[in-house]
Design a protein around this motif. Sequence first.
Motif, PDB file in Angstrom:
ATOM      1  N   SER A  22     -49.544 -36.420 -59.850  1.00  0.00           N
ATOM      2  CA  SER A  22     -49.264 -37.862 -59.819  1.00  0.00           C
ATOM      3  C   SER A  22     -48.124 -38.278 -60.731  1.00  0.00           C
ATOM      4  N   GLY A  23     -47.191 -37.359 -60.969  1.00  0.00           N
ATOM      5  CA  GLY A  23     -46.029 -37.708 -61.791  1.00  0.00           C
ATOM      6  C   GLY A  23     -45.035 -38.550 -61.017  1.00  0.00           C
ATOM      7  N   GLN A  24     -43.798 -38.549 -61.480  1.00  0.00           N
ATOM      8  CA  GLN A  24     -42.765 -39.390 -60.880  1.00  0.00           C
ATOM      9  C   GLN A  24     -42.542 -39.040 -59.408  1.00  0.00           C
ATOM     10  N   ILE A  45     -54.949 -33.318 -62.043  1.00  0.00           N
ATOM     11  CA  ILE A  45     -55.976 -32.658 -62.831  1.00  0.00           C
ATOM     12  C   ILE A  45     -56.422 -33.526 -64.000  1.00  0.00           C
ATOM     13  N   ILE A  46     -55.570 -34.472 -64.410  1.00  0.00           N
ATOM     14  CA  ILE A  46     -55.912 -35.425 -65.474  1.00  0.00           C
ATOM     15  C   ILE A  46     -56.115 -36.789 -64.822  1.00  0.00           C
ATOM     16  N   PRO A  47     -57.359 -37.246 -64.644  1.00  0.00           N
ATOM     17  CA  PRO A  47     -57.638 -38.494 -63.923  1.00  0.00           C
ATOM     18  C   PRO A  47     -56.889 -39.704 -64.470  1.00  0.00           C
ATOM     19  N   GLU A  78     -51.102 -54.454 -48.686  1.00  0.00           N
ATOM     20  CA  GLU A  78     -51.412 -53.507 -47.611  1.00  0.00           C
ATOM     21  C   GLU A  78     -50.926 -52.101 -47.972  1.00  0.00           C
ATOM     22  N   GLN A  79     -49.717 -52.007 -48.508  1.00  0.00           N
ATOM     23  CA  GLN A  79     -49.195 -50.694 -48.885  1.00  0.00           C
ATOM     24  C   GLN A  79     -50.032 -50.084 -50.008  1.00  0.00           C
ATOM     25  N   PHE A  80     -50.296 -50.879 -51.035  1.00  0.00           N
ATOM     26  CA  PHE A  80     -51.041 -50.354 -52.168  1.00  0.00           C
ATOM     27  C   PHE A  80     -52.459 -49.961 -51.752  1.00  0.00           C
ATOM     28  N   GLY A  81     -53.014 -50.695 -50.805  1.00  0.00           N
ATOM     29  CA  GLY A  81     -54.366 -50.404 -50.330  1.00  0.00           C
ATOM     30  C   GLY A  81     -54.463 -49.115 -49.553  1.00  0.00           C
ATOM     31  N   ARG A  82     -53.328 -48.558 -49.122  1.00  0.00           N
ATOM     32  CA  ARG A  82     -53.340 -47.284 -48.408  1.00  0.00           C
ATOM     33  C   ARG A  82     -53.439 -46.095 -49.355  1.00  0.00           C
ATOM     34  N   ILE A  83     -53.295 -46.318 -50.662  1.00  0.00           N
ATOM     35  CA  ILE A  83     -53.290 -45.226 -51.643  1.00  0.00           C
ATOM     36  C   ILE A  83     -54.603 -45.218 -52.416  1.00  0.00           C
ATOM     37  N   ARG A  84     -55.268 -44.070 -52.454  1.00  0.00           N
ATOM     38  CA  ARG A  84     -56.523 -43.929 -53.193  1.00  0.00           C
ATOM     39  C   ARG A  84     -56.401 -42.788 -54.199  1.00  0.00           C
ATOM     40  N   GLY A  85     -56.849 -43.032 -55.420  1.00  0.00           N
ATOM     41  CA  GLY A  85     -56.913 -41.979 -56.415  1.00  0.00           C
ATOM     42  C   GLY A  85     -58.127 -41.095 -56.164  1.00  0.00           C
ATOM     43  N   MET A  86     -57.977 -39.786 -56.357  1.00  0.00           N
ATOM     44  CA  MET A  86     -59.053 -38.826 -56.126  1.00  0.00           C
ATOM     45  C   MET A  86     -59.301 -38.024 -57.401  1.00  0.00           C
ATOM     46  N   GLN A  87     -60.564 -37.633 -57.604  1.00  0.00           N
ATOM     47  CA  GLN A  87     -60.913 -36.874 -58.799  1.00  0.00           C
ATOM     48  C   GLN A  87     -61.249 -35.417 -58.501  1.00  0.00           C
ATOM     49  N   VAL A  97     -53.604 -34.001 -42.915  1.00  0.00           N
ATOM     50  CA  VAL A  97     -52.686 -33.353 -41.976  1.00  0.00           C
ATOM     51  C   VAL A  97     -51.463 -32.795 -42.704  1.00  0.00           C
ATOM     52  N   TRP A  98     -51.268 -33.264 -43.939  1.00  0.00           N
ATOM     53  CA  TRP A  98     -50.076 -32.893 -44.728  1.00  0.00           C
ATOM     54  C   TRP A  98     -50.475 -32.896 -46.191  1.00  0.00           C
ATOM     55  N   VAL A  99     -50.182 -31.815 -46.916  1.00  0.00           N
ATOM     56  CA  VAL A  99     -50.448 -31.750 -48.353  1.00  0.00           C
ATOM     57  C   VAL A  99     -49.131 -31.538 -49.078  1.00  0.00           C
ATOM     58  N   GLN A 100     -48.803 -32.462 -49.956  1.00  0.00           N
ATOM     59  CA  GLN A 100     -47.548 -32.414 -50.706  1.00  0.00           C
ATOM     60  C   GLN A 100     -47.864 -32.028 -52.145  1.00  0.00           C
ATOM     61  N   GLU A 101     -47.511 -30.793 -52.521  1.00  0.00           N
ATOM     62  CA  GLU A 101     -47.748 -30.319 -53.897  1.00  0.00           C
ATOM     63  C   GLU A 101     -46.609 -30.787 -54.791  1.00  0.00           C
ATOM     64  N   CYS A 102     -46.961 -31.444 -55.907  1.00  0.00           N
ATOM     65  CA  CYS A 102     -45.958 -32.026 -56.808  1.00  0.00           C
ATOM     66  C   CYS A 102     -46.277 -31.728 -58.276  1.00  0.00           C
ATOM     67  N   VAL A 103     -46.796 -30.547 -58.564  1.00  0.00           N
ATOM     68  CA  VAL A 103     -47.113 -30.199 -59.950  1.00  0.00           C
ATOM     69  C   VAL A 103     -45.853 -29.695 -60.641  1.00  0.00           C
ATOM     70  N   PRO A 104     -45.869 -29.535 -61.978  1.00  0.00           N
ATOM     71  CA  PRO A 104     -44.662 -29.129 -62.706  1.00  0.00           C
ATOM     72  C   PRO A 104     -44.037 -27.826 -62.182  1.00  0.00           C
ATOM     73  N   GLU A 105     -42.745 -27.676 -62.463  1.00  0.00           N
ATOM     74  CA  GLU A 105     -41.940 -26.580 -61.916  1.00  0.00           C
ATOM     75  C   GLU A 105     -42.230 -25.261 -62.623  1.00  0.00           C
ATOM     76  N   ASP A 106     -43.405 -24.721 -62.333  1.00  0.00           N
ATOM     77  CA  ASP A 106     -43.852 -23.456 -62.923  1.00  0.00           C
ATOM     78  C   ASP A 106     -44.428 -22.604 -61.798  1.00  0.00           C
TER      79      ASP A 106
END
Length: 327
Positions: A22-24, A45-47, A78-87, A97-106
């Motif tokens: 959930s970074g930039q 990983i950090i809620p 409406e746009q903001f309501g389409r986004i849900r935080g998950m734990q 249908v699509w998973v976008q991995e955005c963790v640090p460049e390691d």
Amino acid sequence: MATQRSENPTELKEEKIAIIGSGQIGGSWALLFASAGYQVALYDIIPDHVTRTLELLLDQLHTQSRDGLLRGTLAVEEQFGRIRGMQDLGECVTGAVWVQECVPEDLELKKQVLKEVDQHSSLDTIIVSSTSSILPSDLSRHLKHKDKFLVVHPTNPPSCSRVVELVPAPWTAAETLTRAQSLMKAIGQSPITLKKEIPGFILNRMQFAIMAESYRLVKGGFLSPDGVNKTLSAGLGRRYAFLGPFQTAHLNAEGFGSYCERYADTILRVQQSFGAPQQMGGALAEHIQEEMAKEVPLDKLGEARRRREAKMAALAKFKEDLDAVKL
């Protein structure tokens, strides 16, 4: 208050998009997919990071609405309501249908995350990484669904930069690439598809070439850091905002062939003076850091990023308006 530009109504979609990190970059992807009507599940990983990112995204949406720069036709709520935080990562990925991995460049961290994503993915799930330089083959050779994997590298920030690089691994299925191209176009992005993988892909190979020469010019005492920045922002950057290097050359002579006839020897002679790549760091890097901090202190980076994104969004809208009329 500025109004949104007229366009076809954005359709609310049932498809779920999962974003891991959930970074930039992850936050920008969330805005992009939500603006196109998709349901977005955002995990970190950090809620607390998800909570903070959601607050920033809502603020960004309000700013875009105020400036008439919202993408799509959905209102802020409406746009903001389409986004849900998950734990839970598994819950985030399941059914997507699509998973976008955005963790640090390691590399090892990404491989670990992608392996877990793979375990929760269905046969139809496309798994992508936002990595800026790691080869897709290095990230995916251990995945059981590796034919559904590719790199989808955005221009930062993705929410106001249209180009995305689609980089296949040797085993990426042709259907996966086709679906990725279609989805990127559906959310308003401009995909460029590499025919095969190469270190740094395209954006960063070009960016690093510019950075290397910029560093050499400052190190050689030819120009100040500020002078280098102005050369790009007030010079080449304004041209390249509308035309690529081959188009520019084509217009600067009687076609590209004529350009080569006139300037090929000059270009080669200058290129031969560039020298070998140099490691950036040390006293010169500290000097450049001091010069940049005079304009943007470190505690003001967040504000500067928001100004940058607002200007880039406005430029994107301006370019779209120009393309809609014949000058």
